[in-house]
Write an enzyme that holds these catalytic residues in place. Structure first.
Site, PDB file in Angstrom:
ATOM      1  N   ASP A 118       0.813  -1.220   0.000  1.00  0.00           N
ATOM      2  CA  ASP A 118       0.000   0.000   0.000  1.00  0.00           C
ATOM      3  C   ASP A 118       0.846   1.270   0.000  1.00  0.00           C
ATOM      4  O   ASP A 118       0.676   2.144   0.858  1.00  0.00           O
ATOM      5  CB  ASP A 118      -0.936   0.010   1.218  1.00  0.00           C
ATOM      6  CG  ASP A 118      -1.791  -1.234   1.303  1.00  0.00           C
ATOM      7  OD1 ASP A 118      -2.162  -1.753   0.242  1.00  0.00           O
ATOM      8  OD2 ASP A 118      -2.080  -1.681   2.422  1.00  0.00           O
ATOM      9  N   GLU A 150     -10.664   0.351  -3.715  1.00  0.00           N
ATOM     10  CA  GLU A 150      -9.836   0.770  -2.589  1.00  0.00           C
ATOM     11  C   GLU A 150      -8.842   1.840  -3.014  1.00  0.00           C
ATOM     12  O   GLU A 150      -8.616   2.089  -4.201  1.00  0.00           O
ATOM     13  CB  GLU A 150      -9.060  -0.418  -2.023  1.00  0.00           C
ATOM     14  CG  GLU A 150      -8.044  -1.013  -2.995  1.00  0.00           C
ATOM     15  CD  GLU A 150      -7.154  -2.047  -2.315  1.00  0.00           C
ATOM     16  OE1 GLU A 150      -6.014  -1.695  -1.976  1.00  0.00           O
ATOM     17  OE2 GLU A 150      -7.620  -3.184  -2.139  1.00  0.00           O
TER      18      GLU A 150
END
Length: 512
Positions: free
Chosen positions: A36, A203
Site C-alpha cells: 500500500d 480501494e
C-alpha cells in the site's frame, strides 16, 4: 532472566540494495512486505510510506531523490499513545496510509483495524517524531483514507466499508467532505463520488488536479491476481466523474502478462517530479511457484506519460517489468543495506516512550506494542539483550520478538545466541514468521538442566517438531535458509548439523 543475541537476523530476512543501471532500474524498488505505498514530494525530495498491519513501530517513512533509491529515515507511529495494536494479527492493525505535504507540513492518514477508526498524524520533519493522532469521528467503519488540498481547503476522502451504517452512505462508495485539518472535524456535507467501475473491493482512492480536471484514481479487484488500477475525471471536485476509456491503466491480469513474475499490481499513487515527469508507485508481488507469494506485497515503480488535457498512460501499455528499461531521474545512490547486524547502539532524537529511543537500527520491528523493558542495546555493549515473557509466537500478543522483512526468495539468515542465562523451560531462537499461526522456528530450550535444539513448523492448526538434539556449551549459531520453493532448517541429521554449527564463522547472513 536475560537472553543475549548478536548478529541477529530474523524472519528470514536480510536486506539487499537495489541493482540499477544508468537509464533504468529494478522492480521492486522496495522489496519485501512494503504494501500500500503512498508518495509525496516537496522540492527535490520524495517521501513514501507503507502499511505495517500488526507490526510496530508503524508506517515506515522513506526518503529518495530519484524514486528508485529509498532510505528509511523514520516511522510515523513510534509511541503507544499513537496506536494500540493489542490483539492484532496479519488481518488487522494499520491499513493503507497516505502521505501528503501541504504548507510546510507532512500528514499521514490511515485506518486501524478492527475498530476501523481513521486518524492522521503530522510533522514538520518526517525523520523525527510525529504528532499524536487527530481522529476522524464522522467516518468510523470505513477505510482507505486520503487528504486532498484545493484552493486553501482540506478535504477528507475515503471508501465506505460494507458494514458502514451511517444514513445515505452505500458500501464501497467513495466519499469526500471538507474538514478542519487542525481538529479533523467535518465542514459541510458529505459528497458521494461513486463506487468505481464495478470491480470488487474498490480501494485506495486518490484525487489529483491537473489541466482543469480532477482525476480520481483507485484500485479494484482485490489485492490478488485480479488487482488493477482505474482512473476517472471531472471538471468539478464533487463530480460526476467519467471513466477513462482505456481503463484499466495498470494491470497484469491479462494473457499478455500471465507469466510475469510480478503479479497483483494495484493500490497506486501518482507523483510529479521536479522535471515535470510523472511517476506511479504501486504494490505488486513477486511469485514463488504458480501465482503464490511469500514475501508479501512490495513497492513497484513505473513511468507515466500524462499529456496536457489527456489521460495518464503507465509505462506505455499499462504493465511494468522487473528490469525497467526507461529513462530515470538523475540517480542518487545510497549506502547499501547491511547484510550483517552488529547491534551497535544508535542514538536518535526521540521521546523516552518512543520505539526509536531503544536505539535499534531502522527497519527492525516487533509484533503489536512491545514492552520496552524487555529490549536493551546498552546492558551489554555490542549485543541485543532480550528479556523473555510467557507469550509465544502463536499468540496474538507482544512476545519478545524483533524482526526484519524477507526481501529475496534466496537467502541465508544466521543468528548467534548466548544462552548462558537460559533457565528451565525458557525458549529462544530464530524464526521465519508470517503470522501467529504460520511460522518456521529453530529454537533452543532448557530442559532438566540441558539445552536442546530443535526445529518447529506451525501451519494453521498443524504443528510439528523435529527430534531435539543436546547442545554442548552456551553459544550457538542458528540458521534458516530458503530458495524459491522451500525454507530449510536443521533436520534429523543433528550430529552433522551440530558439528557444522559449532564451526560457523559469524557471517550473519548472505543473500542472493
Amino acid at each position: 532472566m536475560i537472553l543475549s543475541m548478536k548478529q541477529l537476523l530474523l524472519t528470514a530476512l536480510l536486506l539487499q540494495s537495489l541493482s540499477i543501471c544508468g537509464q533504468g532500474f529494478t522492480n521492486p524498488v522496495l522489496p519485501g512486505f512494503h504494501a500500500d505505498p503512498s508518495v509525496c514530494r516537496t522540492g527535490d525530495d520524495f517521501y513514501l510510506v507503507n502499511s505495517t498491519f500488526q507490526y510496530f513501530p508503524g508506517v515506515p517513512v522513506f526518503h529518495s531523490k530519484d524514486l528508485v533509491n529509498w532510505e528509511q529515515i523514520g516511522n510515523c507511529l513510534t509511541r503507544p499513545t499513537q496506536v494500540d495494536l493489542k490483539g492484532t494479527d496479519g488481518n488487522s492493525g494499520i491499513y493503507a496510509p497516505t502521505i501528503r505535504y501541504n504548507n510546510g507540513r507532512f500528514y499521514m492518514v490511515t485506518t486501524v483495524f478492527p475498530s476501523r477508526r481513521h486518524f492522521y498524524v503530522w510533522t514538520d520533519d518526517p525523520s523525527k517524531e510525529w504528532s499524536d493522532p487527530v481522529y476522524i469521528e464522522f467516518a468510523i467503519g470505513s477505510c482507505d483514507p486520503t487528504l486532498f488540498w484545493d484552493e486553501g481547503k482540506c478535504y477528507f476522502l475515503w471508501k465506505a466499508a460494507a458494514d458502514e451504517t451511517r444514513p445515505g452512505i452505500k458500501p464501497g462508495e467513495i466519499n469526500i467532505c471538507e474538514i478542519d485539518v487542525n481538529t479533523g472535524k467535518r465542514i459541510g456535507d458529505v459528497h458521494h463520488l461513486g463506487t468505481g467501475l464495478g470491480g470488487r473491493y474498490p480501494e485506495g482512492p486518490h484525487i489529483y488536479k491537473k489541466d482543469g480536471y480532477y482525476y480520481m484514481m483507485l484500485a479494484e479487484g482485490g489485492t490478488e491476481h485480479g488487482h488493477h488500477v482505474n482512473i476517472l475525471r471531472s471538471k468539478s471536485l464533487f463530480g460526476p466523474y467519467e471513466p477513462n476509456p482505456a481503463n484499466p491503466i495498470l494491470t497484469h491480469f491479462s494473457m499478455k502478462m500471465q507469466n510475469s513474475p510480478i503479479q497483483g499490481l494495484g493500490h497506486a499513487d501518482l507523483v510529479q517530479a521536479p522535471d515535470s515527469s510523472w511517476w506511479m508507485i504501486c504494490l505488486g508481488y513477486r511469485t514463488s511457484g504458480y501465482l503464490q507469494h511469500v514475501m508479501g506485497r512490495e513497492t513497484m515503480l513505473a513511468p507515466v506519460r500524462w499529456e496536457q488535457g489527456g489521460w495518464p498512460v503507465v509505462n506505455g501499455d499499462g504493465t511494468l517489468q522487473t528490469d525497467m528499461k526507461c529513462e530515470t531521474l538523475p540517480l542518487v545512490p545510497i549506502a547499501k543495506d547491511p547484510i550483517r547486524e552488529e547491534f551497535n547502539y544508535v542514538t536518535r532524537e526521540a521521546s523516552k516512550d518512543s520505539y526509536h529511543s531503544l536505539g535499534l537500527p531502522m527497519g527492525w520491528m516487533s509484533v503489536c506494542n512491545p514492552d520496552y523493558t524487555n529490549y536493551s542495546l546498552t546492558e551489554r555493549k555490542g549485543w541485543l539483550r532480550l528479556h523473555p515473557t510467557t507469550t509465544d509466537l502463536s499468540m496474538k500478543s507482544n512476545p519478545t520478538f524483533i524482526a526484519q522483512r524477507q526481501t529475496e526468495l534466496n537467502f541465508t539468515a544466521t543468528a548467534l545466541l548466548d544462552l548462558s542465562h537460559l533457565t528451565e523451560g525458557m525458549q529462544a531462537g530464530i524464526t521465519a514468521y508470517a503470522a501467529p499461526l504460520n511460522h518456521y522456528d529453530v529454537v533452543a530450550e532448557k530442559r532438566n538442566g540441558i539445552i536442546h535444539i530443535k526445529s518447529n513448523v506451525r501451519l494453521g492448526q498443524t504443528c510439528h517438531s523435529e527430534k531435539a538434539a543436546e547442545l554442548n556449551g552456551n553459544m550457538v549459531y542458528l540458521r534458516i535458509t530458503s530458495d524459491k520453493d522451500f525454507y530449510y532448517m536443521p533436520s534429523r541429521n543433528w550430529q552433522k548439523w551440530n558439528i557444522v554449527s559449532s564451526a560457523l564463522k559469524p557471517l550473519a547472513a548472505s543473500q542472493e
